[in-house]
Design a protein around this motif. Structure first.
Motif, PDB file in Angstrom:
ATOM      1  N   THR A 401       0.783  -1.199   0.147  1.00 13.53           N
ATOM      2  CA  THR A 401      -0.323   0.305  -0.116  1.00 13.53           C
ATOM      3  C   THR A 401       1.214   1.150   0.034  1.00 13.53           C
ATOM      4  O   THR A 401       0.443   2.589  -1.308  1.00 13.53           O
ATOM      5  CB  THR A 401      -1.205  -0.267   1.326  1.00 13.53           C
ATOM      6  N   CYS A 402       2.172   1.402   0.846  1.00 14.54           N
ATOM      7  CA  CYS A 402       2.807   2.285   1.158  1.00 14.54           C
ATOM      8  C   CYS A 402       3.339   2.673   0.200  1.00 14.54           C
ATOM      9  O   CYS A 402       4.577   3.885   0.258  1.00 14.54           O
ATOM     10  CB  CYS A 402       2.832   2.226   2.678  1.00 14.54           C
ATOM     11  N   CYS A 405       4.996   5.024  -2.733  1.00 15.05           N
ATOM     12  CA  CYS A 405       5.698   5.994  -2.467  1.00 15.05           C
ATOM     13  C   CYS A 405       6.868   6.236  -2.107  1.00 15.05           C
ATOM     14  O   CYS A 405       8.058   7.035  -1.999  1.00 15.05           O
ATOM     15  CB  CYS A 405       4.359   6.653  -2.468  1.00 15.05           C
ATOM     16  N   HIS A 406       6.514   6.087  -0.373  1.00 12.78           N
ATOM     17  CA  HIS A 406       7.422   5.837   0.478  1.00 12.78           C
ATOM     18  C   HIS A 406       8.454   5.331   0.410  1.00 12.78           C
ATOM     19  O   HIS A 406       9.223   5.191   2.106  1.00 12.78           O
ATOM     20  CB  HIS A 406       7.239   5.711   1.828  1.00 12.78           C
ATOM     21  N   PRO A 418       7.968  12.237   1.152  1.00 16.08           N
ATOM     22  CA  PRO A 418       8.141  12.148   2.004  1.00 16.08           C
ATOM     23  C   PRO A 418       8.986  10.857   3.151  1.00 16.08           C
ATOM     24  O   PRO A 418       8.252  10.400   2.675  1.00 16.08           O
ATOM     25  CB  PRO A 418       7.918  13.456   2.789  1.00 16.08           C
ATOM     26  N   PRO A 419       9.924  10.923   2.783  1.00 13.35           N
ATOM     27  CA  PRO A 419      10.435   9.873   3.993  1.00 13.35           C
ATOM     28  C   PRO A 419       9.287   9.468   5.348  1.00 13.35           C
ATOM     29  O   PRO A 419       9.075  10.606   5.901  1.00 13.35           O
ATOM     30  CB  PRO A 419      11.999  10.721   4.764  1.00 13.35           C
ATOM     31  N   SER A 423      10.988  10.855  10.329  1.00 11.45           N
ATOM     32  CA  SER A 423      10.096  11.995  10.520  1.00 11.45           C
ATOM     33  C   SER A 423       9.947  12.661  10.876  1.00 11.45           C
ATOM     34  O   SER A 423       9.620  11.829  12.410  1.00 11.45           O
ATOM     35  CB  SER A 423       8.937  11.452   9.725  1.00 11.45           C
ATOM     36  N   GLY A 444      -1.141  19.560   0.519  1.00  7.79           N
ATOM     37  CA  GLY A 444      -0.869  21.473   1.398  1.00  7.79           C
ATOM     38  C   GLY A 444       0.820  21.047   1.607  1.00  7.79           C
ATOM     39  O   GLY A 444       1.588  20.039   1.471  1.00  7.79           O
ATOM     40  N   SER A 455       2.258  18.518  -2.194  1.00  3.44           N
ATOM     41  CA  SER A 455       1.506  17.428  -2.885  1.00  3.44           C
ATOM     42  C   SER A 455       0.622  16.617  -2.746  1.00  3.44           C
ATOM     43  O   SER A 455      -0.244  17.338  -1.208  1.00  3.44           O
ATOM     44  CB  SER A 455       3.230  16.423  -3.101  1.00  3.44           C
ATOM     45  N   MET A 457      -0.860  12.997  -1.302  1.00  5.28           N
ATOM     46  CA  MET A 457      -0.735  11.730  -0.521  1.00  5.28           C
ATOM     47  C   MET A 457      -2.836  11.616  -0.783  1.00  5.28           C
ATOM     48  O   MET A 457      -3.488  12.196   0.144  1.00  5.28           O
ATOM     49  CB  MET A 457      -0.869  11.369   0.316  1.00  5.28           C
TER      50      MET A 457
END
Ligand SMILES: [Cu+2]
Length: 506
Positions: A401-402, A405-406, A418-419, A423, A444, A455, A457
């Motif tokens: 799922t994640c 992107c991450h 973003p990491p 984080s 935002g 960006s 999510m």
């Protein structure tokens, strides 16, 4: 169109008609199969009576196909098919009550020869709750056999038909409510071989798409009943090849070697959707569209109607994982319509340079590796769920799922994603906001570890409460993050609240 041209065309048409009517009836048997004339007319008498001893048809469960009939005469073929209602997994940790022909979805594959006389026996298991019947699209006769084969639980019916037309045909249950019987898995394929058989290939496989309607969401754990409203609205929860997620992936992937020929018998049981059948990375050398006689060549995606089938053939040149999809692509990646053909063999750099990217492309979908997820769901139901269970399940879910992107290592991609690893943004959030990120998404401007991101999510709305809890627990306990635990009750609370407003700068 000029007057002269239309006259010429009209005359040509008349001549063609005359040519047709001059042909004596019965001549079709002399015409080789595959010619237009043979496809158009094949009088039943021309096949002659069945010869030799009656033959018991070999039935196979998907993805297997019975061997070629290998006969040069018409025979009497006895088919015995049993209807079995049974509970089976539709996805990891999700069960569904299927109604089946032969115990599988799709039902047993039947293979006969054009001109055969088929004595069909339909049995309905004693522990069935419903009456059932069968409508074979390869049958010429009212209802395709439906009325003659209506069978109550604990009974058996018999009818006989002559297989007049060669082709690949869908069969299905046609007992009211018909849509529900089909939606529960009551469909399969019958191949009527042309007299000379099909050209030899290295592999034949049986793949059939179907759409499923459950009251719970996609991958929502536990037993899921059929949802009639979703079925009427044509909003499937699952779109699947061979009846359940993972039927054709991981250890169940189809296999071939490079330099081989593969023939897929691809059916679509529906009940509602039509399939844009495609194999990522292959071109179909030959397709018998709609199961018809005249093949089409060089096809990328073939349309298979509900209650229809096609024969697709291709040659394998390059090793790798080829992904079978319905190219209405959300169905593949979000509803399960995905399978793998694994081709082994030496590289062929002349055809393709190499580098496989299917692990990223498919996420967790290439492997049926969600055992930890279902174990966690069971422990959750039993009230014995530990943080370790949650982390294990969360790791699996994160992959599917994640991580697109991450990234699998949580490091993201600078300026894009973003990491999550170490984080500083994540640490600063209150729990409710943290939980709301997967639930409602995030957009935002934010700053993570000194880098600005502006960006979007998207909300991960396919995840249920315990999945969100498990993923966040995994994130909190990975990559030297601070640790902690998120429970499904907390997630449920946040889900019940209205979505947060857009960030002020938007
Ligand atoms: Cu039925």
């Amino acid at each position: 169109m000029t007057r002269k041209l239309s006259l010429i065309l009209a005359a040509a048409g008349l001549m063609a008609l005359a040519a047709c009517s001059e042909k004596p009836a019965g001549d079709a048997s002399q015409v080789p199969f595959g010619s237009a004339a043979a496809a158009a007319v094949t009088p039943p008498e021309s096949f002659g009576p069945p010869q030799g001893e009656p033959i018991h048809a070999v039935l196979t469960s998907p993805p297997h196909v019975p061997p070629p009939v290998n006969r040069n005469y018409p025979a009497k073929v006895i088919v015995e098919l049993e209807v079995i209602e049974k509970e089976m997994p539709i996805s990891e940790g999700v069960s569904y009550t299927y109604w089946t022909f032969g115990g599988t979805v799709p039902g047993s594959f039947i293979r006969v020869r054009q001109g055969d006389t088929v004595e069909f026996h339909l049995k309905n298991a004693p522990d069935s709750k419903m009456p059932h019947n069968i409508d074979l699209h390869g049958v010429t006769g009212p209802g395709g056999g439906a009325a003659s084969s209506f069978t109550a639980p604990g009974h058996a019916s018999q009818f006989t038909f002559k297989a007049l037309n060669a082709g690949i045909y869908v069969y299905h249950c046609a007992t009211a409510p018909v849509g529900m019987h089909i939606a529960n898995g009551m469909y399969g394929l019958i191949l009527v071989e042309p007299p000379e058989g099909l050209p030899k290939v290295d592999h034949e496989y049986y793949v059939m798409q179907g759409d499923f309607y459950t009251t719970g969401k996609y991958r929502e754990k536990g037993h899921q009943p059929f949802d009639m409203d979703k079925a009427i609205d044509e909003h499937p929860t699952y779109v699947l090849f061979n009846g359940h997620e993972g039927a054709l992936t991981g250890d169940n992937a189809l296999t071939a070697k490079t330099g081989e020929t593969v023939r897929l018998f691809v059916g679509n049981g529906g009940p509602n959707l039509i399939s844009s059948f495609h194999v990522i990375g292959e071109i179909f050398d030959r397709v018998q569209q709609e199961g018809g006689t005249h093949p089409q060549s060089n096809v990328q995606t073939t349309l298979i109607p509900a209650g229809g089938a096609a024969i697709v053939e291709f040659h394998t040149d390059v090793p790798g994982s080829y992904v079978l999809v319905d190219h209405s692509i959300f169905r593949a990646f979000n509803k399960g319509a995905l399978g793998i053909l694994k081709v082994d063999g030496p590289e062929n750099k002349l055809v393709y340079s190499g580098k496989e990217v299917d692990s990223v492309y498919l996420g967790d979908r290439a492997e049926p590796n969600l055992h930890a997820v279902s174990a966690a769901a069971k422990a959750n139901a039993a009230g014995t769920l530990t943080k370790e269970d949650q982390i294990k399940a969360g790791a699996q879910l994160f992959t599917g799922t994640c991580s697109v992107c991450h990234q699998a290592d949580g490091k993201g991609m600078t300026n894009v994603f973003p990491p999550l690893a170490k984080s500083d943004y994540l640490v600063k959030q209150d729990r409710e906001h943290l939980i709301s990120i997967p639930l409602h998404g995030l957009h935002g401007k934010i700053t993570v570890n000194g880098v600005d991101y502006d960006s979007v999510m998207p909300p991960m709305s396919q995840l249920n409460d315990d999945e969100v809890a498990n993923i966040l627990t995994y994130v909190l306990n990975s990559w030297d993050n601070a640790g902690g635990q998120v429970t499904k009750e907390e997630v449920a609370k946040v889900r019940a609240q209205p979505a947060p407003q857009a960030a002020p700068e938007h």
